[in-house]
Design a protein around this motif. Sequence first.
Motif, PDB file in Angstrom:
ATOM      1  N   UNK A 110       0.831  -1.202   0.000  1.00  0.00           N
ATOM      2  CA  UNK A 110       0.000   0.000   0.000  1.00  0.00           C
ATOM      3  C   UNK A 110       0.873   1.262   0.000  1.00  0.00           C
ATOM      4  N   UNK A 111       1.955   1.246   0.778  1.00  0.00           N
ATOM      5  CA  UNK A 111       2.860   2.395   0.799  1.00  0.00           C
ATOM      6  C   UNK A 111       3.512   2.595  -0.561  1.00  0.00           C
ATOM      7  N   UNK A 112       3.985   1.508  -1.131  1.00  0.00           N
ATOM      8  CA  UNK A 112       4.691   1.594  -2.409  1.00  0.00           C
ATOM      9  C   UNK A 112       3.777   2.066  -3.529  1.00  0.00           C
ATOM     10  N   UNK A 113       2.519   1.659  -3.498  1.00  0.00           N
ATOM     11  CA  UNK A 113       1.575   2.090  -4.525  1.00  0.00           C
ATOM     12  C   UNK A 113       1.351   3.594  -4.504  1.00  0.00           C
ATOM     13  N   UNK A 114       1.601   4.221  -3.349  1.00  0.00           N
ATOM     14  CA  UNK A 114       1.464   5.674  -3.248  1.00  0.00           C
ATOM     15  C   UNK A 114       2.710   6.410  -3.739  1.00  0.00           C
ATOM     16  N   UNK A 115       3.757   5.666  -4.080  1.00  0.00           N
ATOM     17  CA  UNK A 115       5.002   6.284  -4.543  1.00  0.00           C
ATOM     18  C   UNK A 115       5.980   6.594  -3.438  1.00  0.00           C
ATOM     19  N   UNK A 116       5.740   6.073  -2.238  1.00  0.00           N
ATOM     20  CA  UNK A 116       6.645   6.334  -1.112  1.00  0.00           C
ATOM     21  C   UNK A 116       7.847   5.400  -1.163  1.00  0.00           C
ATOM     22  N   UNK A 117       8.931   5.820  -0.534  1.00  0.00           N
ATOM     23  CA  UNK A 117      10.102   4.962  -0.370  1.00  0.00           C
ATOM     24  C   UNK A 117       9.847   4.053   0.833  1.00  0.00           C
ATOM     25  N   UNK A 118       9.950   2.763   0.633  1.00  0.00           N
ATOM     26  CA  UNK A 118       9.606   1.789   1.668  1.00  0.00           C
ATOM     27  C   UNK A 118      10.827   0.939   1.977  1.00  0.00           C
ATOM     28  N   UNK A 119      11.032   0.703   3.249  1.00  0.00           N
ATOM     29  CA  UNK A 119      12.093  -0.215   3.657  1.00  0.00           C
ATOM     30  C   UNK A 119      11.662  -0.964   4.919  1.00  0.00           C
ATOM     31  N   UNK A 240      24.266  -4.147   5.096  1.00  0.00           N
ATOM     32  CA  UNK A 240      22.871  -4.390   4.783  1.00  0.00           C
ATOM     33  C   UNK A 240      22.174  -4.956   6.003  1.00  0.00           C
ATOM     34  N   UNK A 241      21.162  -4.246   6.486  1.00  0.00           N
ATOM     35  CA  UNK A 241      20.418  -4.725   7.636  1.00  0.00           C
ATOM     36  C   UNK A 241      19.652  -5.993   7.316  1.00  0.00           C
ATOM     37  N   UNK A 267      10.597   0.286  -5.029  1.00  0.00           N
ATOM     38  CA  UNK A 267      10.729   1.243  -3.939  1.00  0.00           C
ATOM     39  C   UNK A 267      10.881   0.572  -2.584  1.00  0.00           C
ATOM     40  N   UNK A 268      11.137  -0.723  -2.557  1.00  0.00           N
ATOM     41  CA  UNK A 268      11.199  -1.451  -1.288  1.00  0.00           C
ATOM     42  C   UNK A 268      12.566  -2.102  -1.160  1.00  0.00           C
ATOM     43  N   UNK A 269      13.153  -1.958   0.036  1.00  0.00           N
ATOM     44  CA  UNK A 269      14.465  -2.550   0.260  1.00  0.00           C
ATOM     45  C   UNK A 269      14.636  -2.823   1.745  1.00  0.00           C
ATOM     46  N   UNK A 270      15.700  -3.561   2.064  1.00  0.00           N
ATOM     47  CA  UNK A 270      16.087  -3.791   3.449  1.00  0.00           C
ATOM     48  C   UNK A 270      17.131  -2.780   3.909  1.00  0.00           C
ATOM     49  N   UNK A 271      17.594  -1.943   3.016  1.00  0.00           N
ATOM     50  CA  UNK A 271      18.575  -0.926   3.380  1.00  0.00           C
ATOM     51  C   UNK A 271      17.900   0.193   4.165  1.00  0.00           C
TER      52      UNK A 271
END
Length: 719
Positions: A110-119, A240-241, A267-271
């Motif tokens: 849901x966050x990524x669909x809004x264009x936000x940076x997600x981790x 890398x976390x 837009x999704x990563x573990x960093x």
Amino acid sequence: MAETETETETKSVNSRMRQRPIVRLGFLLISQSVIVSVICCTAGVLALLLLPVLAKNTYISENALMPGSASSMLSHQEILEANKLVRDIASLSSKPSGAAVESRGLIAQYMSDLGAEVNYHKFHLRSNQFHPLHFFSGPGSEAIQDNFSCSLYGVNTVGIVRAPHGDGKEAIVLVTPYDSVRGGVGEALSLGIAYSVFSLLTRVTWLAKDIIWLVADSQYGEYAPVTAWLRDYHTPVFGDLGSLNTEMCDENENIFKLKENSIPERNISYTFRRAGTMAAALVLKVAYRNEHFEDTLSIYAEASNGQMPNLDLINIVNYLGVHRQGLHVKVEKLWSLLESKWLRILGEILESLGKLAKSLNPDWKFGISAPDYVEGTATLASSLYYQALGVPTGPHGAFRDYQVDAITLEISPKYSFNNKDRRNDFLLQGGRLIEGVIRSVNNLLEKFHQSFFLYLLTSPGKFVSVGVYMIAFALLVAPLPLVAASLYAESNDLNPALRKDKKPINSDDLGGLLKSWKWLNSAKRVFVVHLWGAIVSLLPYFISHICDCTPTTNFLIWISLSVLILLILHQILGSSYSHVCEIQSQEGEWALLKSVTISSVFIGLSLMSVINFATAEIGALLIVPTSLLAYPLKLDIKTRSLRSFSRMICNLILGVISFPPATFFLLKGVLDGFEGINAGDFWNWVESLWAWNSATYLYIGMVHLPCWVLCVHILLHSC
């Protein structure tokens, strides 16, 4: 030779005649220390009881905040999307397994669909046990648990919206605790409110600060995930976390890693990702309570060691909640005081005095109704208690450790969560509240600084500033140096009220007084007892590691060891004290000991007032009367007068009340009832203090308890 002696006498007379008025006033106050003590202590207690009457209405100090100046942009479209998220989260919660991983993936999607940076932020629990050095270290100093397992890891989901007109140097944080394993409808609704605001902020053009939405994995508590994220946010981490200790969790790798096809990877990563310096933080929670007949907003602001956020942040929430969203805003209060009869009688007396003052002069605004006084006192007592306790009342406390203004908002709807018709209105109401607060903070060009940081609340719209409530503390501790000086002069036969020649103290007498070293023996005794207090403060660390017993057993072991160590120190370091009675008069001996004890009380309370003013205030109410009234019981028994008998009774009562365990059990019984109280409750309470590194624990062990022991020693003196 005769002329020289005459000149010396003339100079001595002239020096006495040239004494400054301030010196004469000081000698006068010292000679009348008993009357001054009674007046100051009585005035200090009255000043504390009058604080609800002296409370002022809150106001916005920073004009740039402008709460409610703009119309809300949150529409029903965002609410429909948020309601869809709530339904999806609720459907996942009903699944027996895999709900934790899928719910995190759903929120990230849901966050990524809004264009936000997600981790994803993986964290492990850290030990929250007592360690002496943690009191003097900064946040994030806890040690990693030695026997950790994959089940002790959690994963936070973080989304960041970059401000279109910002430079990335500032950010506003929105926190929603969510238990992905046992999450309920309330947590899903809090996610829905946060998502509706987050969705709006991705499209607005007025945003000047980055927005961080932290979905804290609260399956191990609400405070731990926020603390872990803040620690990594403010501490540079290399690497890398996502690969942190994953080799130890291969068999449960699905706990941390999501399916590749479940979310878009762009837009999704573990960093770990960061934004700017945090300007403010809001922790949002939703809870349903059946006793409410209207939508309620509860504000929790107390952080560790009595730290409070800037009052303007609370004022914004209170103004928007009451005047824009029609919420009933409240702060915590001691409910048992609302039924207090003596408090109601005092409120009626003050109400009558207010009416009398208004009849004499309509411009005098002293009046307050009895119900308002009772409720204000209950709220003030709660604010004073939680500040003195030093334990945060919510996850917002983690932000105050990094000097970020933060509060926890708990919204309680009047309708059940199952009422679907009301859900959209509730989401819209909560979303517009959060939007208004974020919009006000977004207007700031600098951090909160205009309003108060030291204050006590009597209601969401009234407060008592530090300039007012410090008067009560100042009045309580003011007699301490005067009485200490009077007792010291008395023990050296320099008290004008007790001298045989009844002559006032002059400069020559003062010079002789300063050359006297008789006080060193009493100072040594006081030092030994305070050294014992420091040892007693460290004992729980060893007891908790050596003995795996019940709280009651630990408490009894603590008391036994404390008494044993006190006897040993008395024999080793205090043995030379026994010959003092052969050198000094018995009366001068206890008077000197009381003088040095009162001086240590004054120093300890003054230092504590710098660290935690609320703790010093409550401590002064208990230890100041005890130390001032301390008098050998044997002398009172010999006198056999009404005054000595009254003083003896007061000393016995104060000696019991001011003993820390007795104070705890008495307050617990008055507030919660005496049923079910056991000795282990005190150990559990103290354990919570040292686990949160509360300075109140150090005050009890190193200031209050040693001074109480010295006062008891004076009472049992063999003079």
